[in-house]
Design a protein around this motif. Structure first.
Motif, mmCIF file in Angstrom:
data_model
loop_
_atom_site.group_PDB
_atom_site.id
_atom_site.type_symbol
_atom_site.label_atom_id
_atom_site.label_comp_id
_atom_site.label_asym_id
_atom_site.label_seq_id
_atom_site.Cartn_x
_atom_site.Cartn_y
_atom_site.Cartn_z
ATOM 1 N N GLU A 1 -8.352 -8.702 -8.478
ATOM 2 C CA GLU A 1 -7.420 -8.947 -7.366
ATOM 3 C C GLU A 1 -6.039 -8.591 -7.892
ATOM 4 N N PHE A 2 -5.355 -7.691 -7.219
ATOM 5 C CA PHE A 2 -4.041 -7.259 -7.708
ATOM 6 C C PHE A 2 -3.179 -6.854 -6.510
ATOM 7 N N GLU A 3 -1.934 -6.521 -6.778
ATOM 8 C CA GLU A 3 -1.059 -6.113 -5.669
ATOM 9 C C GLU A 3 -0.561 -4.701 -5.883
ATOM 10 N N PRO B 1 -9.685 -1.780 -1.146
ATOM 11 C CA PRO B 1 -9.456 -1.456 -2.559
ATOM 12 C C PRO B 1 -8.123 -0.751 -2.779
ATOM 13 N N GLU B 2 -7.416 -0.431 -1.699
ATOM 14 C CA GLU B 2 -6.063 0.141 -1.789
ATOM 15 C C GLU B 2 -5.368 -0.172 -0.469
ATOM 16 N N THR B 3 -4.041 -0.213 -0.498
ATOM 17 C CA THR B 3 -3.314 -0.508 0.740
ATOM 18 C C THR B 3 -3.116 0.765 1.567
ATOM 19 N N ALA B 4 -3.272 1.928 0.929
ATOM 20 C CA ALA B 4 -2.942 3.207 1.581
ATOM 21 C C ALA B 4 -3.642 3.407 2.927
ATOM 22 N N GLN B 5 -4.931 3.027 3.005
ATOM 23 C CA GLN B 5 -5.673 3.304 4.247
ATOM 24 C C GLN B 5 -5.107 2.516 5.438
ATOM 25 N N MET C 1 2.121 -1.492 -4.387
ATOM 26 C CA MET C 1 3.317 -1.132 -3.603
ATOM 27 C C MET C 1 3.143 0.358 -3.327
ATOM 28 N N GLU C 2 2.768 0.690 -2.094
ATOM 29 C CA GLU C 2 2.441 2.075 -1.794
ATOM 30 C C GLU C 2 3.322 2.608 -0.664
ATOM 31 N N MET C 3 3.594 3.893 -0.753
ATOM 32 C CA MET C 3 4.362 4.556 0.299
ATOM 33 C C MET C 3 3.705 5.909 0.574
ATOM 34 N N ALA D 1 2.165 2.372 -6.710
ATOM 35 C CA ALA D 1 2.436 1.591 -7.922
ATOM 36 C C ALA D 1 1.713 0.254 -7.856
ATOM 37 N N GLY D 2 1.322 -0.255 -9.005
ATOM 38 C CA GLY D 2 0.744 -1.592 -9.061
ATOM 39 C C GLY D 2 1.876 -2.595 -9.247
ATOM 40 N N LEU D 3 1.965 -3.581 -8.347
ATOM 41 C CA LEU D 3 3.010 -4.607 -8.503
ATOM 42 C C LEU D 3 2.675 -5.512 -9.689
ATOM 43 N N THR D 4 1.418 -5.953 -9.747
ATOM 44 C CA THR D 4 1.058 -6.851 -10.850
ATOM 45 C C THR D 4 1.104 -6.090 -12.181
ATOM 46 N N ARG D 5 0.770 -4.797 -12.142
ATOM 47 C CA ARG D 5 0.881 -3.989 -13.374
ATOM 48 C C ARG D 5 2.349 -3.820 -13.762
ATOM 49 N N ASN E 1 -13.850 -4.444 -7.767
ATOM 50 C CA ASN E 1 -14.766 -5.160 -8.654
ATOM 51 C C ASN E 1 -14.799 -4.450 -10.007
ATOM 52 N N GLU E 2 -13.722 -4.615 -10.753
ATOM 53 C CA GLU E 2 -13.575 -3.937 -12.042
ATOM 54 C C GLU E 2 -14.461 -4.627 -13.071
ATOM 55 N N ILE E 3 -15.178 -3.841 -13.826
ATOM 56 C CA ILE E 3 -16.041 -4.419 -14.858
ATOM 57 C C ILE E 3 -15.262 -4.597 -16.154
ATOM 58 N N PHE F 1 -3.447 -6.175 -16.621
ATOM 59 C CA PHE F 1 -3.343 -4.721 -16.451
ATOM 60 C C PHE F 1 -4.357 -4.212 -15.430
ATOM 61 N N ARG F 2 -5.607 -4.565 -15.627
ATOM 62 C CA ARG F 2 -6.646 -4.151 -14.667
ATOM 63 C C ARG F 2 -7.391 -5.390 -14.225
ATOM 64 N N SER F 3 -7.125 -5.858 -13.020
ATOM 65 C CA SER F 3 -7.764 -7.083 -12.553
ATOM 66 C C SER F 3 -8.536 -6.792 -11.270
ATOM 67 N N GLU G 1 1.869 4.020 -12.424
ATOM 68 C CA GLU G 1 2.006 4.410 -11.013
ATOM 69 C C GLU G 1 1.510 5.841 -10.847
ATOM 70 N N GLY G 2 1.018 6.162 -9.658
ATOM 71 C CA GLY G 2 0.599 7.535 -9.383
ATOM 72 C C GLY G 2 1.441 8.132 -8.264
ATOM 73 N N VAL G 3 1.781 9.403 -8.401
ATOM 74 C CA VAL G 3 2.432 10.133 -7.303
ATOM 75 C C VAL G 3 1.487 11.284 -6.964
ATOM 76 N N HIS G 4 0.977 11.259 -5.718
ATOM 77 C CA HIS G 4 -0.120 12.157 -5.371
ATOM 78 C C HIS G 4 0.223 13.039 -4.180
ATOM 79 N N SER G 5 -0.153 14.309 -4.269
ATOM 80 C CA SER G 5 0.007 15.205 -3.128
ATOM 81 C C SER G 5 -1.371 15.297 -2.461
ATOM 82 N N ARG G 6 -1.543 14.576 -1.350
ATOM 83 C CA ARG G 6 -2.889 14.330 -0.803
ATOM 84 C C ARG G 6 -3.276 15.244 0.350
ATOM 85 N N THR G 7 -2.447 16.202 0.662
ATOM 86 C CA THR G 7 -2.682 17.137 1.785
ATOM 87 C C THR G 7 -2.902 16.370 3.098
#
Ligand code: GAP
Length: 451
Positions: A198-200, A151-155, A202-204, A313-317, A185-187, A194-196, A272-278
């Motif tokens: 299957e989407f792409e 559900p995210e590329t981060a992991q 771009m995470e760092m 960031a969402g590429l498709t977004r 599985n967005e309802i 915007f919210r699909s 896009e989100g910028v998160h300080s995740r510890t």
């Protein structure tokens, strides 16, 4: 009846342009369409690739402390146990008992009638609904073979942290960047791509010493906003939203969203989100896999689990944002009265077609000359050749897909090797020698400023 026809929103117009001109289609359209999934047509895939390439260049080429990764979509289930997605990655949902429609409980008024069938008091109690798609790997279908689409590329980045440290010459602070598909599985899948499901993304993930996140968090916020300026996005359409205590994940120190003012009826929404995740994710993976996901500083010999600043960031977004930002209907006053020009003001670096070559007429060898010119430009730019219809109509077709430069070949070209270069935004035309085309277009791209 035409009188009762619902007024088209700006978003409706963009959806219709995307379909008509081959940017984006509904998935499985010939079978009635699949909700929440989209196919990128010839122009859409090029636009998406252009945004993807700009992001990749920005992250991996312009920052020498960031390396790339392409992890697989399918990962061991343990990854999602450790990350907390199996337990927590859910939305509260209600069903209408009459029409069986499903809604996010936090997005509708539970006291009001069902918005689909109008039934009163028909909602079930809210239930948590996990957003991950489950599937099976291998021949057996027991619980041991259950896996999830990420559900995210981060992991994928976290679980490769040690691999990258051990195999590359990276030293903290450094980042790992990745672009790829994610699935949820967005309802509620309204608002086009915007919210699909299957989407792409771009995470760092930027790994740093605990405490240094205080420095890197504002640094990455600034970098990410500057990226959108480079992309040519209107800055007055972008703003920051800091997460309040209710929005913030329990492990996060701080989080900001970059919001974009999409067209009506969407308005301001997260881009896009910028998160300080510890050290949450690496600590969780250390616990679940039994191997410390830590780092030994080669200079100070300190050992620690790094802190992470994430840009997500969402590429498709981003594709939708680029389309909304570029879309314009200009009212022109002509000899025949008022005329509306639909134009996409893409930055030339984003435009799917950069240069169109158009012969003024097909006869007397003009078409052949134009074709030859178009082929010679291919090495430099994505080009398009069009010889069909009146020249004015051909310009308009190019405006509608956001082609910033049109080159017209005519009888004078035969005489003196000059061509007409037309600029999309101003519609200004200049006559220049063919030999100066590449340099002129490159210079204009470099200095491009949207009016
Ligand atoms: N790793 C953190 C993470 O995934 P997120 O806020 O859930 O954070 C990050 O997602 C970005 O991914 C969002 O800002 C958005 O651009 C994009 N995104 C998330 N869900 C999406 C969906 N269903 N469809 C399209 N883009 C989505």
């Amino acid at each position: 009846m035409a009188k009762n026809k619902k007024k088209q929103t700006e978003l409706d117009k963009i959806v219709s342009l995307c379909r008509r001109r081959g940017f984006i289609f509904q998935s499985s359209e010939i079978y009635g369409g699949l909700n929440g999934a989209y196919d990128y047509g010839p122009l859409g895939v090029q636009l998406k690739n252009n945004i993807r390439d700009l992001w990749w260049k920005e992250m991996t080429q312009m920052h020498d402390d960031i390396v790339g990764l392409d992890a697989s979509i399918l990962m061991a289930s343990k990854v999602w146990e450790a990350s907390g997605h199996i337990k927590n990655f859910s939305d509260p949902m209600v069903d209408c008992k009459e029409c069986k429609s499903r809604f996010r409980a936090d997005q509708i008024d539970l006291e009001a009638p069902c918005p689909v069938c109008g039934s009163k008091d028909s909602f079930t109690e809210p239930r948590d609904f996990n957003l991950m798609f489950q599937t099976h790997i291998g021949a057996n279908s027991g619980s041991a073979s259950e896996i999830y689409l990420r559900p995210e590329t981060a992991q994928g980045i976290y679980v490769n942290f040690r691999n990258v440290v051990d195999s590359s010459r990276v030293q903290i602070p450094f980042g790992i960047a990745q672009i790829g598909k994610s699935f949820r599985n967005e309802i509620t899948t309204k608002n086009f791509i915007f919210r699909s499901c299957e989407f792409e993304q771009m995470e760092m993930q930027f790994f740093c010493k605990p405490g240094d996140d205080e420095k890197w968090f504002p640094y990455w916020r600034e970098q990410r906003m500057a990226f959108y300026e480079k992309m040519g996005i209107r800055m007055d359409h972008l703003r920051w939203h800091q997460h309040g205590p209710k929005e913030l994940a329990f492990y996060a120190k701080d989080a900001y969203d970059i919001e974009y003012n999409f067209v009506e009826p969407m308005q301001w929404q997260e881009l896009e989100g910028v998160h300080s995740r510890t050290d949450y994710d690496l600590t969780q993976h250390s616990k679940f896999c039994g191997k410390q996901q830590d780092y030994l500083d080669p200079v100070t010999h300190e050992k620690y689990i790094p802190y992470v600043v994430e840009t997500s960031a969402g590429l498709t977004r981003n594709v939708l944002m680029a389309l909304c930002d570029a879309y314009d209907e200009e009212v022109l006053t002509t000899e025949k009265g008022e005329d509306v020009r639909t134009v996409l003001h893409f930055h030339p670096n984003l435009a799917p077609v950069k240069v169109a070559v158009l012969p003024l007429v097909k006869k007397d060898g003009i078409a052949e000359m134009a074709k030859e010119l178009e082929q010679s430009l291919r090495e430099e730019f994505p080009t398009f050749y069009d010889q069909g219809g009146a020249i004015g109509r051909r310009y308009r077709r190019m405006d509608e897909i956001g082609t910033p430069y049109c080159v017209t070949v005519d009888y004078d070209t035969k005489e003196d090797n000059t061509v007409t270069l037309r600029f999309r935004d101003s519609m200004e035309q200049v006559r220049i020698p063919m030999s100066e085309l590449v340099a002129t277009i490159k210079e204009s791209t470099k200095n491009y400023k949207r009016k």
